[in-house]
Design an enzyme around this catalytic site. Sequence first.
Site: not given
Length: 268
Positions: A126-128
Site C-alpha cells: 500500500l503506498d504511503k
Amino acid sequence: MRERRPPHKTRARTKSADDAAAKRVTLPRALSKLGYCSRTQAERLIAESRVAVDGRIISDASAWVDLATAKISVDGLVVVAETKIYLMLNKPRGLVTTRHDPEGRPTVYDCLREFDIPHLSPVGRLDKASEGLLLFTNDTKFAQILLDPVTHVTKTYHVQIDRIMDDEAFAAMTSGIRHDGELLTATAARRLRQGDRNSWIEVELDEGRNRQIRRMLEALGTECLRLVRVAIGELELGELPKGAVRTLSDAELQALRRRAGMERMRRN
C-alpha cells in the site's frame, strides 16, 4: 504375454515421482521455501560462500538440492523450516511499505515491533498515502500465489473523492481507462455514500498495478482524498484499530487459500 498393471498403480507411481521432483529445487529457492530469506538475499549469501549443503560450501546459485534430505546451513548454523505466520495490519496513512527506508520515514514494520519474527514480508503493498488491510507472512509460496494475477483474488477499497461520480464514470472504470500507455480496469465500482461536495465509492480490483485507483481517478479528472483497503478476497479489515496487528484465524486462512485455488492445487 506381458502383464498389464492396474491403472490406479500407474497413477500412484506417477504421483510419487511428481512429489519427489517437487522437492528438488534450486538452492536460493530452498532457502526461500524454508522461510530463511528471499531468493535475492539467498543468491547473495551463496556468492559470499556462506551457504553449505550437507557440510559442503556451495557457491553456485544454480545448484539443485532435495528439500526432503538436504542439510542446509548458513554461516555454520543449520536452517530449519520456520513456523508459518500470517498477520494482518490496519496500515495507518503515512507509513511506507518497506523494512528500511533510505529517507528515514516511518515504515509498516514500526507496527510489528512486538512480533520478533525474521523474514516476515508484506503481501503486496500500500503506498504511503493509502490505508487499511495489509497482510504479512513468512510463507513465500502463499504470498506468491495470492499476488499472482492468474488467481484473481479481489482487493476491495473504499475511496473518498472530491466530487459526486456519475454512472458514466463508473462504467469507464469497469470497461477500462488508459493511463500512461496502460489499460487500467476495475472489476467493480459503485457509489457508497455522498455529501454536498465529495463522496465515497467502493472499487474492486483483481490486478495489482502501481497506484491503479489513483491513476484511474486522475484520468477522470477526480482527486483521491482517502484510499482504504477494506478486504482481500473474503478477508475483511473489520474493526481492527488503526496501527493494530492480529493473527489470521484458521478459518480466514483457509478461506484465502480456497479463494486463491491453493486447496485445489494441493489436491491435484
